[in-house]
Design a protein around this motif. Sequence first.
Motif, mmCIF file in Angstrom:
data_model
loop_
_atom_site.group_PDB
_atom_site.id
_atom_site.type_symbol
_atom_site.label_atom_id
_atom_site.label_comp_id
_atom_site.label_asym_id
_atom_site.label_seq_id
_atom_site.Cartn_x
_atom_site.Cartn_y
_atom_site.Cartn_z
ATOM 1 N N SER A 92 37.287 40.539 36.296
ATOM 2 C CA SER A 92 36.722 39.491 35.447
ATOM 3 C C SER A 92 37.732 38.377 35.202
ATOM 4 O O SER A 92 38.947 38.621 35.204
ATOM 5 C CB SER A 92 36.298 40.074 34.093
ATOM 6 O OG SER A 92 35.299 41.056 34.240
ATOM 7 N N GLY B 124 37.890 34.475 32.789
ATOM 8 C CA GLY B 124 37.215 33.533 31.914
ATOM 9 C C GLY B 124 37.788 32.145 32.108
ATOM 10 O O GLY B 124 39.003 31.971 32.176
ATOM 11 N N ARG C 34 25.952 38.087 36.380
ATOM 12 C CA ARG C 34 27.398 38.347 36.432
ATOM 13 C C ARG C 34 28.189 37.323 35.622
ATOM 14 O O ARG C 34 29.227 37.657 35.048
ATOM 15 C CB ARG C 34 27.881 38.319 37.883
ATOM 16 C CG ARG C 34 27.219 39.341 38.770
ATOM 17 C CD ARG C 34 27.875 39.379 40.158
ATOM 18 N NE ARG C 34 27.764 38.121 40.874
ATOM 19 C CZ ARG C 34 28.798 37.409 41.308
ATOM 20 N NH1 ARG C 34 30.039 37.826 41.091
ATOM 21 N NH2 ARG C 34 28.593 36.267 41.986
ATOM 22 N N PHE C 35 27.726 36.101 35.595
ATOM 23 C CA PHE C 35 28.434 35.022 34.894
ATOM 24 C C PHE C 35 27.656 34.621 33.641
ATOM 25 O O PHE C 35 26.426 34.654 33.634
ATOM 26 C CB PHE C 35 28.567 33.790 35.783
ATOM 27 C CG PHE C 35 29.497 33.929 36.961
ATOM 28 C CD1 PHE C 35 30.003 35.158 37.346
ATOM 29 C CD2 PHE C 35 29.864 32.806 37.681
ATOM 30 C CE1 PHE C 35 30.852 35.283 38.432
ATOM 31 C CE2 PHE C 35 30.714 32.898 38.774
ATOM 32 C CZ PHE C 35 31.207 34.149 39.145
ATOM 33 N N GLN D 14 32.357 32.950 31.537
ATOM 34 C CA GLN D 14 32.826 34.322 31.665
ATOM 35 C C GLN D 14 32.294 34.871 32.974
ATOM 36 O O GLN D 14 31.074 34.893 33.186
ATOM 37 C CB GLN D 14 32.353 35.180 30.490
ATOM 38 C CG GLN D 14 32.796 36.628 30.584
ATOM 39 C CD GLN D 14 34.302 36.798 30.567
ATOM 40 O OE1 GLN D 14 35.007 36.088 29.846
ATOM 41 N NE2 GLN D 14 34.800 37.725 31.366
ATOM 42 N N MET D 15 33.202 35.271 33.830
ATOM 43 C CA MET D 15 32.828 35.742 35.159
ATOM 44 C C MET D 15 33.176 37.220 35.282
ATOM 45 O O MET D 15 34.348 37.599 35.176
ATOM 46 C CB MET D 15 33.572 34.938 36.225
ATOM 47 C CG MET D 15 33.364 33.435 36.099
ATOM 48 S SD MET D 15 34.175 32.489 37.403
ATOM 49 C CE MET D 15 35.897 32.760 36.972
ATOM 50 N N ASN D 16 32.171 38.046 35.482
ATOM 51 C CA ASN D 16 32.345 39.486 35.638
ATOM 52 C C ASN D 16 31.903 39.915 37.032
ATOM 53 O O ASN D 16 31.189 39.182 37.719
ATOM 54 C CB ASN D 16 31.532 40.229 34.588
ATOM 55 C CG ASN D 16 31.958 39.906 33.170
ATOM 56 O OD1 ASN D 16 33.130 39.656 32.905
ATOM 57 N ND2 ASN D 16 30.995 39.901 32.252
ATOM 58 N N SER D 17 32.314 41.094 37.414
ATOM 59 C CA SER D 17 31.941 41.650 38.722
ATOM 60 C C SER D 17 32.183 40.642 39.828
ATOM 61 O O SER D 17 31.319 40.407 40.689
ATOM 62 C CB SER D 17 30.462 42.069 38.703
ATOM 63 O OG SER D 17 30.224 43.029 37.700
ATOM 64 N N LEU D 18 33.354 40.075 39.823
ATOM 65 C CA LEU D 18 33.665 39.015 40.784
ATOM 66 C C LEU D 18 33.687 39.538 42.212
ATOM 67 O O LEU D 18 34.063 40.697 42.469
ATOM 68 C CB LEU D 18 35.005 38.369 40.432
ATOM 69 C CG LEU D 18 34.931 37.373 39.264
ATOM 70 C CD1 LEU D 18 36.297 37.157 38.653
ATOM 71 C CD2 LEU D 18 34.334 36.075 39.736
#
Length: 116
Positions: free
Chosen positions: A17, A19, A66-67, A81-85
């Motif tokens: 992740s 941010g 995801r974002f 917020q960026m997850n599971s990139l």
Amino acid sequence: QVQLVESGGGLVQAGGSLGLSCVSSGYIFNINIMGWYRQAPGKQRELVATITSGGRTNYADSVKGRFTISRNSAGNAVYLQMNSLKPEDTGVYYCNAEKAPSLRYWGQGTQVTVSS
């Protein structure tokens, strides 16, 4: 004029992740939409996510779920917020502020690199 300053990029492993933050200054009145775009090497700049002054959000299909984009109550900052990139999320991420379709401002960009 509106100045936009991004921060928060970096290198992360796939599945991780990050941010991003973008703060605007200058003549920030009447900014309607703020958002994030990205540009991968050899590709055109593409929309990632936008948010209106009323809180309406829009996401590229590739990042939905995801974002998350958000905006502060003063309306002068936007966050991503960026997850599971994924490696395909790699690129330079640009903050954008729009007063009208013909009046848009861009930040300098921040690099996001996702390693596999």
